[in-house]
Design a protein around this motif. Structure first.
Motif, PDB file in Angstrom:
ATOM      1  N   GLN A  14       5.278   3.335   3.885  1.00 18.68           N
ATOM      2  CA  GLN A  14       4.845   3.262   2.493  1.00 18.68           C
ATOM      3  C   GLN A  14       4.208   4.586   2.056  1.00 18.68           C
ATOM      4  N   SER A  15       3.681   5.345   3.001  1.00 22.20           N
ATOM      5  CA  SER A  15       3.097   6.649   2.637  1.00 22.20           C
ATOM      6  C   SER A  15       4.184   7.610   2.148  1.00 22.20           C
ATOM      7  N   ASP A  16       5.414   7.469   2.654  1.00 19.84           N
ATOM      8  CA  ASP A  16       6.522   8.284   2.133  1.00 19.84           C
ATOM      9  C   ASP A  16       6.746   7.971   0.654  1.00 19.84           C
ATOM     10  N   LEU A  17       6.649   6.698   0.304  1.00 17.64           N
ATOM     11  CA  LEU A  17       6.787   6.286  -1.092  1.00 17.64           C
ATOM     12  C   LEU A  17       5.677   6.893  -1.938  1.00 17.64           C
ATOM     13  N   VAL A  18       4.451   6.784  -1.469  1.00 16.10           N
ATOM     14  CA  VAL A  18       3.301   7.325  -2.208  1.00 16.10           C
ATOM     15  C   VAL A  18       3.466   8.828  -2.411  1.00 16.10           C
ATOM     16  N   ASN A  19       3.901   9.524  -1.377  1.00 11.07           N
ATOM     17  CA  ASN A  19       4.089  10.974  -1.483  1.00 11.07           C
ATOM     18  C   ASN A  19       5.242  11.334  -2.410  1.00 11.07           C
ATOM     19  N   TYR A  20       6.225  10.464  -2.509  1.00  9.23           N
ATOM     20  CA  TYR A  20       7.386  10.722  -3.362  1.00  9.23           C
ATOM     21  C   TYR A  20       7.055  10.573  -4.841  1.00  9.23           C
ATOM     22  N   LEU A  21       6.259   9.561  -5.152  1.00  8.29           N
ATOM     23  CA  LEU A  21       5.964   9.262  -6.559  1.00  8.29           C
ATOM     24  C   LEU A  21       5.177  10.389  -7.212  1.00  8.29           C
TER      25      LEU A  21
END
Length: 89
Positions: free
Chosen positions: A75-82
């Motif tokens: 989920q941290s990949d998602l947070v970093n992507y947004l």
């Protein structure tokens, strides 16, 4: 007044604008719901703040996210992507 040409024109334009906005929201709902389901299946519950941020994305951004999420491992990949929300100083 309701019978005047100007009133009818304004009313018609308002109706057309409302229909167009509803259609755009409808087009966004399908990919949005699919992406949220995919993220939930992959990472479990998504934090409400993150979900809200995803809901603000444009259709083009949602399409890009749909491809990018295939490479996310957490989920941290998602947070970093947004896109990062703007902080007020």
């Amino acid at each position: 007044m309701q019978e005047s040409v100007i009133y009818q024109d304004i009313l018609q334009k308002g109706l057309q604008q409302g229909l167009q906005q509803g259609e755009e929201r409808g087009k966004k709902q399908e990919p949005l719901q699919l992406i949220l389901r995919q993220l939930t299946r992959r990472f479990g519950a998504i934090e409400p703040e993150i979900e809200q941020q995803i809901r603000t994305l444009s259709i083009a951004q949602l399409e890009e996210l749909a491809e990018a999420l295939l490479d996310f491992s957490s989920q941290s990949d998602l947070v970093n992507y947004l896109p990062q929300p703007h902080q007020e100083d």
